[in-house]
Write an enzyme that holds these catalytic residues in place. Structure first.
Site, PDB file in Angstrom:
ATOM      1  N   SER A 285       0.800  -1.235   0.000  1.00 23.86           N
ATOM      2  CA  SER A 285       0.000   0.000   0.000  1.00 23.86           C
ATOM      3  C   SER A 285       0.828   1.280   0.000  1.00 23.86           C
ATOM      4  O   SER A 285       0.273   2.373  -0.139  1.00 23.86           O
ATOM      5  CB  SER A 285      -0.937   0.010   1.209  1.00 23.86           C
ATOM      6  OG  SER A 285      -1.832  -1.079   1.136  1.00 23.86           O
TER       7      SER A 285
ATOM      8  N   ASP B 162     -17.802   0.486  -0.889  1.00 24.35           N
ATOM      9  CA  ASP B 162     -16.903  -0.656  -0.688  1.00 24.35           C
ATOM     10  C   ASP B 162     -17.585  -1.758   0.121  1.00 24.35           C
ATOM     11  O   ASP B 162     -17.796  -1.599   1.323  1.00 24.35           O
ATOM     12  CB  ASP B 162     -15.643  -0.181   0.039  1.00 24.35           C
ATOM     13  CG  ASP B 162     -14.763  -1.340   0.493  1.00 24.35           C
ATOM     14  OD1 ASP B 162     -14.807  -2.409  -0.143  1.00 24.35           O
ATOM     15  OD2 ASP B 162     -14.025  -1.161   1.484  1.00 24.35           O
TER      16      ASP B 162
ATOM     17  N   ASP C  60     -10.676  -6.797   0.200  1.00 20.89           N
ATOM     18  CA  ASP C  60     -10.086  -5.699   0.949  1.00 20.89           C
ATOM     19  C   ASP C  60      -9.545  -6.273   2.262  1.00 20.89           C
ATOM     20  O   ASP C  60      -9.979  -7.343   2.703  1.00 20.89           O
ATOM     21  CB  ASP C  60     -11.156  -4.646   1.238  1.00 20.89           C
ATOM     22  CG  ASP C  60     -10.558  -3.399   1.877  1.00 20.89           C
ATOM     23  OD1 ASP C  60     -10.039  -2.566   1.125  1.00 20.89           O
ATOM     24  OD2 ASP C  60     -10.596  -3.282   3.119  1.00 20.89           O
TER      25      ASP C  60
ATOM     26  N   HIS D 295     -15.388  -0.644   3.825  1.00 19.55           N
ATOM     27  CA  HIS D 295     -15.250   0.667   4.462  1.00 19.55           C
ATOM     28  C   HIS D 295     -16.429   1.596   4.164  1.00 19.55           C
ATOM     29  O   HIS D 295     -16.344   2.793   4.436  1.00 19.55           O
ATOM     30  CB  HIS D 295     -13.962   1.352   3.976  1.00 19.55           C
ATOM     31  CG  HIS D 295     -12.713   0.632   4.340  1.00 19.55           C
ATOM     32  ND1 HIS D 295     -11.894   1.003   5.384  1.00 19.55           N
ATOM     33  CD2 HIS D 295     -12.120  -0.464   3.792  1.00 19.55           C
ATOM     34  CE1 HIS D 295     -10.849   0.176   5.460  1.00 19.55           C
ATOM     35  NE2 HIS D 295     -10.969  -0.711   4.496  1.00 19.55           N
TER      36      HIS D 295
END
Length: 564
Positions: free
Chosen positions: A270, A294, A309, A315
Site C-alpha cells: 500500500s 466498498d 479488501d 469501508h
C-alpha cells in the site's frame, strides 16, 4: 622499492570517522632473497610455523600472491597483525630467516564495526581478478582494495598515488641507506551525507529482526542512514576472514551478507497507493471527487474471483482521501481496473521505481516495474486485468528495494522535485556540486514531476498527514503525541498466497511466510527534513511492525540529534 600511499579517510556528515587506518605489523617474504630463492618458500614457511602461528589460509593466500605479477624483490605478506611477542620471536631468530621481514603497515579500520558495512562496504585483500584490472604500477605495494559499497565506488579517490625509493642493501637484502625517495600522494578524504548517530539508531531498531531502514535528506538527496539487518562486522574482512567464520555468514538462514537496502526486492504494497491515486487524477481517468461503495471485495465479473479488501465487510462510502487514510484496497482495484497497466507503471517510473537512481552504490538493483512488454518478455504471457488489480495495491509482479521506496517518498515530499540520490557530500574538503564528474555509471534521474494541477500535491500530502494523525488513519498510533506533524503511508505485503475461502491467520502461519510490514513517510510534514522507508520482513502489518520504528527515527533526527 614502491611505497604504498596512505588510503583516504571516510567521515560522516558531522566529521565523525567512519573508516580510518591503523598501524599493524606483518611478516613478509621477499622470495628472491630466501635461501634457495623462490624454490625455498615452503622451507621458510615451515621454519616460521615453529615460531608463530600460521594457518593453511595464510599459506594459501601467500602462494596466490606469489603467482600474481609483481616487481622482483618486492615483499609479499604472509601473516598480518602480529602481536608484540610474535614480533620479538621473529626478531630473535632473524639471523637464519634470510628474506623474512617484519614490516609496519597501515590497514583499514572501521571504528563503527556494527551496522555500517552495508552502507560503507569494506576493503579486503586484492585477488587474482582484481590484479588483472588494477594499475600494476600504482598498486605495486598495495595489498588491499575496496570490495563493496562506497569503498569500492570511490577507490580511485581513496587510493592515492604510489611513491618510490631507491635503496642500497647488503647481500642479505637488509636496507643500508635510502639513496633517493619520491613520496606517495595519499588518497583523498571523503565525507558522506550519512549520519553515524542515525545509522546506529536504525541498526538498534532492527536488532533481532530482518529488514531495512533507509533515510534520505529530501533537500539534497543525501542518504542519512542505510541499514540492512541482520548485519556483520567489516573489520574481520580487512586482513582476511577465516574460512569457518565466512562459512557461518554465508550459510546463515538470516542472510547477513545480503544487502537488503540496495538489493532486497519486496512488494511495496500500500505504500504506492498515493502514486496510483495521483496517476488516476492527473491523467483525468478518475475525477478528484470519485467515490465508490466498498463491500469489502471487488469482482471483475459477476460470479468471478473476489479481490478482497483487508477489512472484512468493507469501508462503506470511500473517496480518494479516505482511500489513502484507511488504505482501502477496493478503491484501488476500481481505479486500477480503469487504468490498466498504463498509466500506473508510467507514474511509478516518474517516482524512480524500476530504476537505479543512486550512482555511488554499485550493488543497487532496479527491482521490477512490470510493464506489458516486461511480462511478455519474462513470462511469455499477456497482461490481464487481474494483473492490474494486483499492481494497483503494490502486489503481484511489482517489487521495489527499500532505497527505491525512500527515493519515491523523497519525490512525493518534494512535490515532484528530484535530487540525485547519493552517499557523497564532499571530497578533499570540497563540497561535491557537479556530481557528473564522479559518475562511473549512468543512473536514471527522471524529470521533475509537473502535475496538471499543482494543488493535487496538497491533496496527497493532506491524506498522508491524516494517515498519521486522524482518528481512523492506519498509522495513527505511531503519529500520536508527536511534537511535529508526520506524513506517511503504511503497507502490508502478502508473502503467502491465500485461497478464496481462506482467512489469513498470522499465529498459524510459518514465520517466514508471514506478511512484511512497510512504512514510508517524512517529517515535519509541512517542511520535510527527513524521509524514511522501513521494511520489517515477516513482521506483520506495517502499522504495527514498521511505522513505530519510523517514528523513532523521526524523533532521533528532529528531537534528539547532536549536531556536533
Amino acid at each position: 622499492q614502491p611505497i604504498a600511499p596512505t588510503r583516504g579517510l571516510i567521515y560522516d556528515t558531522q566529521g565523525r570517522l567512519l573508516a580510518g587506518n591503523r598501524a599493524t605489523h606483518n611478516v613478509t617474504l621477499v622470495p628472491e632473497l630466501l635461501a634457495g630463492g623462490i624454490g625455498g618458500v615452503d622451507a621458510v614457511i615451515a621454519q616460521l610455523e615453529n615460531i608463530i602461528t600460521i594457518d593453511g589460509n595464510d599459506t594459501k593466500r601467500f602462494k596466490r600472491r606469489l603467482r600474481q605479477a609483481r616487481k622482483p624483490y618486492s615483499s609479499i605478506p604472509l601473516r598480518y597483525r602480529l602481536n608484540e611477542q610474535e614480533i620479538a620471536r621473529i626478531t630473535v631468530n632473524q639471523h637464519y630467516l634470510q628474506g623474512v621481514r617484519v614490516e609496519a603497515d597501515l590497514v583499514r579500520y572501521y571504528p563503527f564495526d556494527h551496522g555500517f558495512v552495508h552502507a560503507l562496504g569494506y576493503v579486503g585483500r586484492i585477488n587474482d581478478r582484481e590484479v588483472a584490472r588494477l594499475d600494476a604500477v600504482n598498486y605495486s605495494d598495495t595489498h588491499h582494495v575496496g570490495k563493496l559499497g562506497v569503498e569500492k565506488y570511490y577507490e580511485t579517490e581513496l587510493h592515492g598515488q604510489v611513491g618510490y625509493q631507491t635503496v642500497e642493501t647488503n647481500a642479505r637484502g637488509r636496507v643500508l641507506r635510502v639513496l633517493e625517495r619520491e613520496d606517495p600522494s595519499p588518497g583523498q578524504d571523503i565525507t558522506l551525507h550519512l549520519d553515524a548517530e542515525l545509522q546506529q539508531k536504525a541498526t538498534q531498531l532492527l536488532d533481532g529482526k530482518r529488514g531495512s531502514i533507509v533515510a534520505i535528506d529530501p533537500s539534497t538527496g543525501g542518504v542519512l542512514a542505510l541499514v540492512s539487518a541482520p548485519t556483520y562486522g567489516a573489520n574481520q574482512f580487512v586482513t582476511g576472514i577465516s574460512s569457518t567464520d565466512y562459512r557461518k555468514l554465508r550459510e546463515s538462514d538470516e542472510l547477513p551478507l545480503f544487502n537488503r537496502a540496495l538489493r532486497g526486492r519486496y512488494p511495496p504494497a500500500s505504500t504506492v497507493k498515493p502514486v496510483i491515486a495521483l496517476a488516476g487524477i492527473d491523467t483525468g481517468l478518475i475525477r478528484r471527487d470519485y467515490e465508490i461503495k466498498d463491500p469489502g471485495y471487488y469482482q471483475l465479473s459477476e460470479g468471478g474471483r473476489l479481490y478482497r479488501d483487508w477489512k472484512e465487510g468493507g469501508h462503506g462510502q470511500v473517496n480518494l482521501h479516505k482511500s489513502i487514510v484507511e488504505s482501502v484496497d477496493t478503491y484501488y482495484y476500481n481505479i486500477g481496473h480503469k487504468m490498466g497497466n498504463e498509466p500506473m507503471t508510467g507514474y511509478m517510473a516518474k517516482f524512480g521505481l524500476g530504476q537505479v537512481t543512486i550512482f555511488d552504490q554499485p550493488e543497487a538493483v532496479a527491482a521490477v516495474l512490470p510493464t506489458k512488454s516486461w511480462k511478455r518478455a519474462v513470462r511469455n504471457a499477456s497482461w490481464f486485468p487481474g494483473d492490474s488489480l494486483n499492481l494497483s495495491i503494490g502486489q503481484g509482479f511489482l517489487s521495489a528495494t527499500p532505497l527505491q521506496l525512500a527515493t519515491m517518498t523523497m519525490v512525493m515530499a518534494n512535490k515532484g522535485k528530484w535530487h540525485q540520490v547519493r552517499m557523497i557530500k564532499s571530497i578533499g574538503g570540497i563540497e561535491v556540486d557537479d556530481i557528473k564528474q564522479l559518475q562511473r555509471s549512468n543512473p536514471t534521474i527522471p524529470d521533475d514531476i509537473n502535475l496538471r494541477r499543482s494543488s493535487d500535491w496538497e491533496r496527497l500530502h493532506k491524506a498522508m498527514i491524516d494517515v498519521m494523525h486522524s482518528s481512523k488513519g492506519t498509522g495513527r498510533r505511531s503519529g500520536a503525541n508527536s511534537a511535529y506533524k508526520i506524513a506517511g503511508k503504511t503497507g502490508t505485503a502478502q508473502v503467502k498466497g491465500i485461497k478464496q475461502d481462506e482467512e489469513y491467520d498470522a499465529a498459524k502461519t510459518a514465520e517466514r511466510l508471514r506478511d512484511h510490514g512497510l512504512f514510508v513517510g517524512w517529517a515535519p510534514a509541512e517542511k520535510p527534513a527527513i524521509v524514511v522507508a522501513v521494511i520489517v520482513e515477516n513482521g506483520g502489518g506495517g502499522s504495527s511492525a514498521a511505522a513505530p520504528l519510523a517514528r523513532q527515527m523521526f524523533d532521533a533526527w528532529l528531537l534528539e540529534r547532536n549536531d556536533g
